[in-house]
Scaffold this active site. Structure first.
Site, short mmCIF file in Angstrom:
data_model
loop_
_atom_site.label_atom_id
_atom_site.label_comp_id
_atom_site.label_asym_id
_atom_site.label_seq_id
_atom_site.Cartn_x
_atom_site.Cartn_y
_atom_site.Cartn_z
N GLU A 104 -109.18 5.22 6.77
CA GLU A 104 -108.46 6.06 7.73
C GLU A 104 -107.18 5.33 8.12
O GLU A 104 -107.09 4.67 9.15
CB GLU A 104 -109.38 6.37 8.91
CG GLU A 104 -110.57 7.22 8.47
CD GLU A 104 -111.67 7.37 9.51
OE1 GLU A 104 -111.42 7.02 10.68
OE2 GLU A 104 -112.77 7.82 9.15
N GLU A 161 -109.02 11.35 16.73
CA GLU A 161 -108.97 11.75 15.32
C GLU A 161 -107.57 12.30 15.08
O GLU A 161 -107.22 13.37 15.55
CB GLU A 161 -110.04 12.81 15.03
CG GLU A 161 -111.47 12.34 15.28
CD GLU A 161 -111.99 11.42 14.17
OE1 GLU A 161 -111.32 11.31 13.12
OE2 GLU A 161 -113.06 10.82 14.37
#
Length: 775
Positions: free
Chosen positions: A376, A603
């Site tokens: 990520e 996120e």
């Protein structure tokens, strides 16, 4: 003779290093094609190289000098002056040679870095690669994707996006690929690039599903300018057949033999998994070309006005960037390490403060943590961008940034899982897949690796006679977690130690793969898969999450497409972690229950590893959010808890807010920070050996903390203990207070005894009266 031998040895040493550097450069030219290699100015280095490169091992030389000094100290004093001088000359020569070797190594490393930079520049010139059109990042709209047929709406062409994730049950509206209705060679997935585009390649995946295995093994590519007349991509005189997938998840890149300009592109499956159907998730690589007939050709591509280093940085490049920021802003920055990864990569932290390296009384500590999941990557780059931005804006005199730097001690950890990132980085932006590099080198998910303190607290509350007496903060780490055979990653241990050393007040944990902000608790009671599980500070956590979400340019867009299968816009792009999915042992929950720090998870993007071309846009999407969220560290109340007599700060004093079943504690200097929404609060502070103190504190609407200091008075018994421990004489006022305290205790005990005696006498009279009635 000795001098000549040393010179010869140094020359040989230099030659060996130059030969190795040259060999590495030559080897690099044989690297296989990768989309990531030609879109970023970077080179892949092994973990060993990343750790040792540029760091001269001077420890051995230091140890040698120390042992030599010891020998000189213990030498027999009767030794002749000639022998002593000879020994000193040998040591001087040895020291000079050591220094020369170090200088040679530095020169070699500089030459090696220069060669690598030149090699990367040549690669960029000779490999004119194109970025993805944006199926994964949602830059390509659903209306631009068509298909020959599809099984149902949940498997329609709009689902044929690289790395899209399905719902739990097959047959819902959000399945994990485009799947053709028929199993034949006439099926196709079409993408309209809108503009004339130089198409260079296709990346393919199979279907994401718990229950089904479906993927395409070979395919053709067709191109068109009008979506009517199609030409098949050729490999010489034959139609090109591209190799597809061998499993559902691993992305496979297929390069066009000859890059071709067109507007439309089709993927035409030829063979597929024998036990499956025609299912595809895809990304298209292409560069927009100038078209004089396109009225929108002059519209500039979105980007950023900030002059930042927008690219993906591997470990070595990250280290260089952090060093460059400290050199540009030495007065407000400091780089330090909190530990190492399993393979030995250091966990670097950048501190930004007007007084780096020191906790200032009353100044709150803030942190951003990124890269917990190595693949990520957006959070990592945003944190690196943030370092550069803060430095540059501070130098410009931006008052907002100057205020943040002078009033807040900021800590930035860009890569909590550097081992995992290196794995994903080596594959590249589009080829890393959904999970490659997510875990640590040992295969540990760091977001489940912290102690589960939630269930310890909840179990204690259920078994306690008075649940209100159960500790609701600073819950100790359980014994099982500290054992040698406990499955705890070194990265996790390093972060826990970091949390314990610094009195953090507020934090955010940056992730990727969705667009939502989650807040504690992440773990649900009774192991429910999904259940809203609020903390005692639920209202403030919702505020924190809303602050980030409401200023993120993508989250607030009402027309944005959902990332995968959940529409978080229904919840204003925020959600309780447990209501989304349970995560036992999360960093957010541990931070709240073991320290004073409030933490949320952000996120950042549907795409975990955005292409380098997307980084300027993502920076603009998140820049204001990163700043305004940090400013929330100054909400609520703060102050210093002091001793009335000594005026010194009291550490570990407990700060209790009425109707908030979560206490915090003062730091080592007695200062504390309690995040609260606007309102009037009754605050009680107590510490061991002191009488408690109560104040009413008002929190206003402005993002400035209300100062609520407390002065505590020691109990007479505590003062007596301290005086006796020092062997001092007990003051007369303390003797009088102790005597009065004893009298109060005596009166209280006498009163209790009398009440008990009266109660017993009353019971005896009733018993006699009752007995007489029965007679």
């Amino acid at each position: 003779m000795e001098k000549a031998l040393c010179t010869l040895a140094a020359a040989l040493f230099l030659g060996v290093f130059l030969h190795r550097a040259e060999a590495k450069t030559n080897d690099a030219t044989t690297e296989s094609y990768s989309i990531f290699n030609y879109t970023t100015a970077s080179s892949t280095v092994s973990w060993t190289e990343a750790v040792t490169d540029g760091e001269i091992p001077t420890t051995a030389a230091t140890k040698l000098l120390s042992s030599t000094e010891k020998q000189l100290d213990t030498t027999n004093t009767s030794q002749s002056d000639k022998e002593i001088n000879k020994k000193e000359e040998e040591e001087d020569r040895e020291e000079i040679n050591n220094k020369k070797e170090e200088e040679d190594r530095e020169e070699i490393n500089k030459k090696k870095d220069k060669d690598e930079d030149n090699h990367k520049a040549e690669d960029e010139k000779t490999q004119p690669g194109c970025p993805p059109l944006g199926l994964e990042s949602l830059k390509v709209d659903d209306s631009q994707i068509q298909a020959s047929s599809y099984q149902r709406s949940g498997l329609g062409p709009h689902r044929g996006r690289l790395n899209i994730q399905s719902g739990i049950e097959d047959g819902d509206l959000y399945d994990g690929a485009w799947c053709a209705e028929f199993k034949d060679k006439h099926q196709w997935l079409e993408v309209d690039a809108i503009h004339l585009t130089l198409f260079t390649g296709v990346i393919l995946q199979g279907r994401n599903s718990i229950w089904s295995w479906d993927w395409v093994e070979t395919y053709k590519v067709q191109l068109s300018n009008d979506s009517v007349s199609w030409k098949t991509c050729m490999n010489g005189t034959q139609e090109a057949i591209f190799e597809g997938n061998q499993n559902p998840e691993t992305p496979v890149l297929g390069l066009l033999p000859v890059p071709t300009v067109a507007r439309f592109i089709r993927i035409n499956p030829q063979t597929w998994y024998f036990n499956g159907t025609v299912c595809v998730r895809a990304e298209i690589l292409g560069c927009r070309v100038h078209d004089p007939d396109d009225i929108y050709s002059s519209v500039p591509e979105p980007g950023s006005k900030d002059a930042l280093d927008f690219r993906h940085h591997n470990y070595k490049e990250m280290r260089k960037l952090m060093k460059s920021v400290t050199e540009e802003c030495p007065d407000i920055t400091r780089v330090y390490t909190i530990g190492k990864s399993y393979t030995g990569l250091k966990l670097y932290v950048m501190e930004i403060s007007d007084n780096p390296g020191k906790h200032e009384l009353g100044e709150p500590e803030f942190r951003y943590v990124a890269g917990m999941h190595g693949n990520e990557a957006l959070g990592r780059e945003l944190v690196l961008n943030f370092m550069q931005y803060m430095c540059k804006e501070y130098k410009k005199g931006n008052q907002r940034i100057v205020r943040l730097v002078t009033e807040t001690r900021i800590h930035l950890l860009p890569s909590m899982n550097p081992d995992g990132y290196e794995v994903a980085y080596e594959k590249g932006s589009e080829l890393a897949g959904w999970a490659e590099g997510r875990y640590s080198f040992e295969g540990i998910d760091l977001n489940h690796n912290f102690p589960d303190l939630n269930n310890i607290m909840w179990d204690a509350q259920e078994t306690a006679a008075d649940p209100s007496k159960v500790s609701n903060h600073y819950i100790p780490i359980p014994e099982y977690y500290t054992k040698e055979d406990a499955m705890v990653a070194p990265e996790t241990r390093a972060v826990i130690s970091w949390m314990q050393d610094i009195p953090f007040v507020l934090s955010a944990n940056l992730h990727g793969g969705e667009l939502v902000v989650t807040y504690p608790f992440d773990c649900t009671r009774d192991w429910a898969p999904q259940e809203n599980t609020p903390t005692a500070d639920d209202a403030f956590f919702r505020w924190l999450a809303s602050v980030y979400a409401s200023t993120n340019l993508v989250m607030v867009n009402p027309d944005r497409r959902i990332c995968h299968y959940e529409d978080f816009q229904e919840h204003s792009n925020i959600i309780n972690g447990g209501a989304w999915h349970t995560v036992p042992g999360s960093m957010n929950d541990f931070s709240y229950l073991h320290t004073n720090c409030f933490e949320v998870t952000v996120e950042l993007s549907c795409d975990k590893f955005p292409h380098v071309s997307e980084l300027p846009i993502e920076w603009e999407n998140n820049k204001e959010s990163l700043l305004v969220y940090m400013e929330q560290v100054h909400r609520g109340i703060k102050g210093v808890v002091k001793d009335k007599i000594t005026k010194r700060g009291i550490a570990d004093a407990v700060i209790k807010v009425e109707d908030h079943d979560h206490d915090i504690r003062s730091a080592a200097d007695g200062d504390y920070w309690r995040l609260l929404n606007p309102g009037e609060y009754k605050v009680v502070v107590w510490a061991e050996g002191y009488f408690p103190s109560m104040r009413r504190c008002h929190v206003g609407m402005e993002p400035n903390p209300t100062i609520c200091d407390f002065t505590l008075t020691k109990t007479p018994i505590q003062r007596l203990k301290e005086i006796r421990a020092k062997g001092g004489k007990i003051p007369q006022d303390l003797q009088l207070r102790l005597r009065a305290l004893r009298l109060r205790k005596l009166r209280a005990s006498t009163k209790a005894i009398n009440r008990r005696r009266e109660s017993q006498q009353l019971q005896r009279r009733r018993a006699r009266s009752s007995g007489g009635w029965r007679i």
